[in-house]
Write a protein that holds these residues in place. Structure first.
Motif, mmCIF file in Angstrom:
data_model
loop_
_atom_site.group_PDB
_atom_site.id
_atom_site.type_symbol
_atom_site.label_atom_id
_atom_site.label_comp_id
_atom_site.label_asym_id
_atom_site.label_seq_id
_atom_site.Cartn_x
_atom_site.Cartn_y
_atom_site.Cartn_z
ATOM 1 N N GLY A 1 0.779 -1.239 0.000
ATOM 2 C CA GLY A 1 0.000 0.000 0.000
ATOM 3 C C GLY A 1 0.802 1.275 0.000
ATOM 4 N N ILE A 2 1.676 1.422 -0.974
ATOM 5 C CA ILE A 2 2.494 2.625 -1.114
ATOM 6 C C ILE A 2 2.435 3.065 -2.570
ATOM 7 N N SER A 3 2.277 4.375 -2.778
ATOM 8 C CA SER A 3 2.254 4.902 -4.148
ATOM 9 C C SER A 3 2.713 6.362 -4.162
ATOM 10 N N ASP A 4 2.946 6.839 -5.372
ATOM 11 C CA ASP A 4 3.196 8.281 -5.569
ATOM 12 C C ASP A 4 2.214 8.825 -6.598
ATOM 13 N N MET A 5 0.994 8.309 -6.589
ATOM 14 C CA MET A 5 -0.041 8.718 -7.550
ATOM 15 C C MET A 5 -0.410 10.185 -7.439
ATOM 16 N N ILE A 6 -0.424 10.698 -6.228
ATOM 17 C CA ILE A 6 -0.884 12.068 -6.006
ATOM 18 C C ILE A 6 0.182 13.082 -6.404
ATOM 19 N N GLU A 7 1.432 12.816 -6.027
ATOM 20 C CA GLU A 7 2.535 13.723 -6.355
ATOM 21 C C GLU A 7 3.763 12.889 -6.693
ATOM 22 N N GLU A 8 4.320 13.086 -7.860
ATOM 23 C CA GLU A 8 5.461 12.306 -8.328
ATOM 24 C C GLU A 8 6.632 12.395 -7.352
#
Length: 156
Positions: free
Chosen positions: A84-91
């Protein structure tokens, strides 16, 4: 009647007193959490939704030991696993998906993340001995769900 309840609680909980705890069948306990390693593959967003059906979330390693556990178990099982880790919102701002806080632990493989906007979700990658890699969120991978360790109080 209450003596029978205490005996059942003792048999069920072992020598843990009357307060017992546990994970659901098929889930694995590590510290104060329970984890489920899927056997089927889904895109990251679907994996997140499946975890929610089980009142859980994609695993979010917040300590080095928790990350090591996830890496070790994923290696034992084989396959690539979404967490559950991402950078979808801010690169390049890697956050936990459940509360959008910046990650506390970083186990990216050296050279990762490397795909920039083409890959915004994190997977445990077997070729990197389970270390993290940024991947395209639409790829079908296995996934790890996480929930809090349930405590059951037996009232007698």
């Amino acid at each position: 009647m209450s003596s029978k309840l205490v005996i059942v609680a003792f048999l069920f909980c072992g020598i843990r007193s009357i307060n017992c705890a546990g994970c659901h069948v098929g889930w694995i306990q590590y510290q104060n959490k329970c984890y489920w390693f899927s056997h089927d593959s889904r895109p990251w967003g679907e994996a997140e939704s499946i975890c929610a059906v089980f009142h859980s979330k994609l695993a979010e390693p917040r300590t080095a030991s928790e990350s090591s556990f996830l890496i070790s178990h994923s290696q034992r099982n084989g396959g690539i696993y979404w967490i559950g880790i991402s950078d979808m919102i801010e690169e390049d701002r890697w956050i936990y998906s459940s509360d959008q806080t910046v990650i506390l632990v970083n186990n990216f493989q050296p050279g990762e993340p490397n795909a920039h906007t083409a890959a915004n979700c994190v997977a445990l990658w077997p070729a990197f001995h389970g270390k993290w890699a940024d991947e395209a969120c639409g790829a079908n991978y296995r996934f790890v769900c996480e929930t809090e360790f349930e405590e059951v109080d037996v009232v007698g």
